[in-house]
Write an enzyme that holds these catalytic residues in place. Structure first.
Site, PDB file in Angstrom:
ATOM      1  N   TRP A   1      -1.754   3.015  95.974  1.00  0.00           N
ATOM      2  CA  TRP A   1      -2.316   1.678  96.117  1.00  0.00           C
ATOM      3  C   TRP A   1      -2.248   1.032  94.746  1.00  0.00           C
ATOM      4  O   TRP A   1      -2.724   1.590  93.753  1.00  0.00           O
ATOM      5  CB  TRP A   1      -3.754   1.811  96.589  1.00  0.00           C
ATOM      6  CG  TRP A   1      -4.466   0.520  96.841  1.00  0.00           C
ATOM      7  CD1 TRP A   1      -4.020  -0.551  97.563  1.00  0.00           C
ATOM      8  CD2 TRP A   1      -5.771   0.162  96.366  1.00  0.00           C
ATOM      9  NE1 TRP A   1      -4.977  -1.531  97.582  1.00  0.00           N
ATOM     10  CE2 TRP A   1      -6.056  -1.127  96.864  1.00  0.00           C
ATOM     11  CE3 TRP A   1      -6.735   0.808  95.592  1.00  0.00           C
ATOM     12  CZ2 TRP A   1      -7.257  -1.792  96.607  1.00  0.00           C
ATOM     13  CZ3 TRP A   1      -7.934   0.149  95.335  1.00  0.00           C
ATOM     14  CH2 TRP A   1      -8.191  -1.144  95.832  1.00  0.00           C
TER      15      TRP A   1
ATOM     16  N   ASP B   1     -10.008   9.293  96.789  1.00  0.00           N
ATOM     17  CA  ASP B   1     -10.127   7.931  97.311  1.00  0.00           C
ATOM     18  C   ASP B   1     -10.100   8.094  98.831  1.00  0.00           C
ATOM     19  O   ASP B   1      -9.105   8.535  99.386  1.00  0.00           O
ATOM     20  CB  ASP B   1      -8.957   7.071  96.831  1.00  0.00           C
ATOM     21  CG  ASP B   1      -9.089   5.616  97.278  1.00  0.00           C
ATOM     22  OD1 ASP B   1      -8.316   4.768  96.806  1.00  0.00           O
ATOM     23  OD2 ASP B   1      -9.973   5.320  98.122  1.00  0.00           O
TER      24      ASP B   1
ATOM     25  N   LYS C   1     -12.461  -0.451 106.458  1.00  0.00           N
ATOM     26  CA  LYS C   1     -11.593  -0.266 107.613  1.00  0.00           C
ATOM     27  C   LYS C   1     -12.301   0.384 108.778  1.00  0.00           C
ATOM     28  O   LYS C   1     -12.204  -0.075 109.911  1.00  0.00           O
ATOM     29  CB  LYS C   1     -10.377   0.601 107.238  1.00  0.00           C
ATOM     30  CG  LYS C   1      -9.304  -0.132 106.477  1.00  0.00           C
ATOM     31  CD  LYS C   1      -9.623  -0.328 105.026  1.00  0.00           C
ATOM     32  CE  LYS C   1      -8.432  -0.764 104.235  1.00  0.00           C
ATOM     33  NZ  LYS C   1      -8.823  -1.251 102.893  1.00  0.00           N
TER      34      LYS C   1
END
Lengths: 423, 414
Positions: free
Chosen positions: B138, B220, B256
């Protein structure tokens, strides 16, 4: 044992879970001291005295000492719920509707800056987040000295915010302890010596922690001097509406400086004036020369923001924007802000009356002259300690009390306590 | 003269620019496969039914106000978040050595963790400690650690473009060669952008080397539940590392799996050796939070906390999460099937082998340009697509577009 000793010992003996358990990566981490302001509330919570008073944090309380949710906020929430909006990411700079009305509120709807679109205003994580973005921006792009000049004293969190962003802190005289008022002469004297292009922080209204604000004529002189010294002005406006009860009056200094040609940085908070504390609603504005410069500055603010929190939270900004953009709610809000400010003013008057009644021989006029949520009582640290220990009145060591924590029910007790430690 | 006269115009953040370009495009068949946000089969954002329910409860609760949360966040949210990551039966939680910080999304959690590591890990203010992020990763990982002050941010081998899978040998080699105490940012599941995760056996190999070489584990975890549809399955790697005795950080996002993108709900779980080390660590994280945002926003944390702490709501949430994960799995199956049916050159097994929201299609930048310019199908230059952007209505068009891109635009020679 140090990491190095243990690491080499593990290497030589082979990997061993039992040896690994003896040490921690964090063995060298010192215990951080409690936050001077928020730590007061922690201590207050632990106290079992039924008469205890929390005059620490600047959060408004009603006359029953309860948190106050504004009616305009509840109404806005109902309107928002009915709209069934989605929860998609906001842009990095936040809710456009919010940024627009946030800037308008501070600068005035007829502001030339807004008409020429030469400001960039981004939604931030309340006042703290706004100051931090500003500090980070200065650290990265300000070509002048690293020094930020704060009034003496200033909000306790200003210093670590700027420091963590990589700036250095200096001070200019502000509060006169002998009068519990504004040291105008001292301020001008110090400001006249600030090296050119340094950053100067000004509290727009309701100075925190002293409650001492310059008068308009004094602001004018400060503006002239700051211009002469070519200083970059950073206004912190956390109490617009809360100081006098009138949002335009409280924004006067900010607007005057802009009219005088200062391209200011401005932090705004809606924590107090809309009671949206925990929703974290704020704005950061840079007034630029023109739209093109504003676009460049905006692009860099986004680059700064993205690696901190990506984009800001929706809820509070949506509430604030709804209030400001819905005429009925806006009028209601103005009334409620006025009401909160008035309650504070009344408590100031009652505290002074109470002290007189207790027979205090001191001059407490400053309690009435000071403005906004806070009062710099003039109490010394030893007196503050006694007030806390003997009367369970919690406040910060500098003698600052949050008038918002005072009610008609407890103002007498407070007067009694203050008199006891100062007679 | 302006103090800001020399401020350069910064390039826009790529993924947001993509969405902006998409919005401006007037083509009737345009598709946005860019930003990582879930979409329904009607290509609409989806506010989870359980979230709607809980929000109503919050608005109707006259006892709630908008007061400041504690600096480290809403207590019920904090404990629930640790539990979701580490499991109800977590020994580490029972031992009192797990805590954490409510943060603004996964980004905020990463940033607080990064700031803390720069100040207190591997010495004091050691900006030279190497930080390793996967190649690719990312894109914001780099900025988070750089802005936190780290000077040496390096890639570790991860994606093998030739075989369209994990470059395990390269990864393990990087772990062996990294300076001791280096920080490694690991994706807990549903690797962004490749969708390629290590197998459990591969995680064990990674763990063994990291322990032996004293490397710091920073997970993460932005997609727990979203990857396989199962919260526990998606947390396997995290829990394995904790059971292996690591002190570690986990940056969790609820954007999410709760669909709470704009409420910025995240959490940094801290697993320490013991409660004493934990409390000193948290006290220093408080200082960092205080100068960054003072205290976190309450709305999102209340929603997540109410949901996780109430059995019925928790069950409903898990079912909502499974709905999202299942739709993604279905689109993966169908896209692969359609590409195979079209006879699109190349193998397309990676579409169904990869997991989570994203797929690394293997399309090269020229092919991506073609997709955008000619087909009005918007995807990242890396070839990353958001599977959530596929629907039963547009999947044929997308498959055909990919087919055309692959057959008409040549493979680049590197």
């Amino acid at each position: 044992r140090s990491h190095e000793e243990l690491s080499s010992s593990i290497r030589s003996t082979g990997s061993s879970p039992s040896l690994v358990s003896y040490y921690s990566w964090w063995g060298g981490v010192q215990m951080g001291p409690p936050d001077p302001i928020l730590g007061v509330t922690e201590a207050f919570k632990r106290d079992t005295n039924p008469k205890k008073m929390n005059l620490g944090v600047g959060a408004y309380r009603d006359d029953h000492g309860k948190p106050f949710v504004l009616s305009c906020v509840r109404k806005a929430e109902e309107l928002i719920t009915a709209k069934h909006m989605d929860k998609e990411y906001l842009p990095i700079g936040g809710l456009g509707d919010f940024s627009k009305c946030c800037a308008q509120l501070a600068l005035g709807a007829d502001s030339e800056v807004l008409k020429s679109s030469r400001n960039i205003t981004v939604q931030t994580i309340s006042g703290t987040g706004s100051l931090r973005i500003g500090a980070n921006f200065l650290a990265r792009f300000h070509g002048g000295p690293r020094d930020v000049y704060l009034p003496k004293p200033s909000w306790g969190n200003h210093t670590p915010i700027f420091r963590d962003a990589g700036m250095q802190l200096k001070a200019y005289r502000y509060y006169d302890p002998s009068t519990c008022g504004f040291d105008f002469k001292g301020a001008l004297d110090d400001i006249s010596k600030i090296p050119e292009q340094s950053v100067i922080m000004l509290h727009a209204c309701a100075h925190n922690p002293t409650g001492v604000d310059p008068k308009p004529e004094q602001w004018k002189e400060i503006s002239d001097l700051v211009k002469k010294r070519n200083l970059l002005v950073f206004f912190d406006m956390a109490y617009q509406g809360f100081a006098s009860g009138d949002i335009d009056r409280d924004a006067w200094a900010v607007r005057y400086f802009i009219e005088q040609g200062h391209n200011i940085l401005l932090s705004q908070s809606f924590a107090k004036n809309m009671g949206l504390y925990g929703e974290r609603v704020g704005g950061f504005t840079v007034v630029c020369n023109d739209t093109e410069e504003a676009k460049r500055v905006e692009s860099q603010l986004k680059i700064l923001i993205r690696p901190i929190y990506s984009n800001p939270p929706m809820n509070g900004a949506r509430i604030a924007a709804t209030i400001l953009n819905t005429p009925d709610l806006r009028s209601l809000w103005l009334e409620e802000v006025h009401f909160m400010a008035n309650r504070i003013i009344k408590m100031r008057e009652q505290l002074v009356a109470g002290l007189k009644k207790e027979g205090s021989s001191h001059n407490w006029q400053h309690v009435i002259d000071q403005i906004g949520m806070f009062c710099f009582t003039g109490l010394k640290p030893e007196q503050v300690e006694r007030l806390t220990k003997e009367f369970s009145v919690y406040m910060t060591k500098d003698g600052r009390i949050s008038m918002a924590g005072v009610t008609s029910a407890n103002v007498g007790y407070l007067a009694h306590g203050i008199h006891a430690v100062t007679k | 003269m302006s103090v800001f006269g020399d401020v350069p115009l910064a390039p826009p953040v790529a993924v947001f620019k993509l969405s902006a370009d998409f919005r401006e495009d007037g083509h009737p068949q345009k598709v946005n496969l860019g930003v990582g946000a879930y979409r329904t089969d009607d290509c609409q954002p989806w506010v989870l039914p359980v979230v709607k329910k809980v929000e109503r409860l919050i608005v109707e609760d006259a006892g709630l106000n908008h007061e400041y949360l504690p600096i480290l966040g809403l207590p019920e949210f904090r404990s629930a978040s640790s539990k979701v990551a580490l499991g109800d039966g977590s020994a580490a939680i029972k031992d009192g050595r797990v805590g954490g910080v409510q943060a603004l999304g996964g980004t905020g959690a990463l940033r607080i963790g990064a700031e803390f590591l720069r100040r207190w890990y591997n010495g004091v203010n050691n900006t030279a400690t190497p930080v390793y992020v996967s190649a690719p990763t990312w894109e914001n990982h780099n900025s988070v650690f750089a802005d936190a002050g780290f000077k040496d941010i390096r890639p570790y081998h991860y994606w093998d473009a030739a075989k369209r899978g994990l470059d395990l040998a390269g990864l393990l080699d990087d772990l062996e060669k990294a300076p001791e105490h280096s920080v490694f940012v690991l994706h807990a599941c549903a690797h962004n952008p490749t969708g390629t995760d290590p197998t459990r056996e591969e995680w064990k190999q990674i763990s063994e080397i990291m322990k032996r070489r004293s490397l710091f584990v920073f997970f993460d975890s932005a997609y727990q539940g979203f990857a396989s549809g199962d919260l526990d399955k998606d947390a396997w790697a995290i829990r394995y590392f904790v059971s292996e005795g690591f002190e570690l950080f986990i940056a969790q996002s609820f954007s999410k799996n709760f669909g709470l993108y704009n409420e910025r709900v995240g959490y940094l779980t801290v697993v320490a050796r013991d409660s004493e080390n934990l409390s000193r660590t948290l006290s220093q994280m408080e200082k960092i939070v205080r100068t960054t945002w003072s205290n976190p926003p309450s709305q999102g944390a209340r929603i997540v906390s109410k949901t996780l702490n109430c059995p019925e709501l928790f069950a409903e949430w898990k079912s909502n999460v499974k709905t999202m994960a299942d739709r993604v799995l279905l689109m993966r199956d169908q896209l692969k099937a359609k590409l195979q049916a079209l006879g699109t050159p190349g193998t397309w097994d990676h579409i169904t082998q990869q997991i989570g929201m994203f797929s690394f299609t293997g399309l090269n930048p020229k092919q991506v340009e073609y997709m955008i310019a000619e087909k009005h199908v918007y995807l990242m230059a890396s070839g990353r697509i958001n599977m959530c952007g596929l629907t039963t209505s547009n999947i044929d068009y997308i498959a055909q577009s990919i087919h055309d891109a692959v057959t008409k635009v040549p493979q680049c020679r590197s």
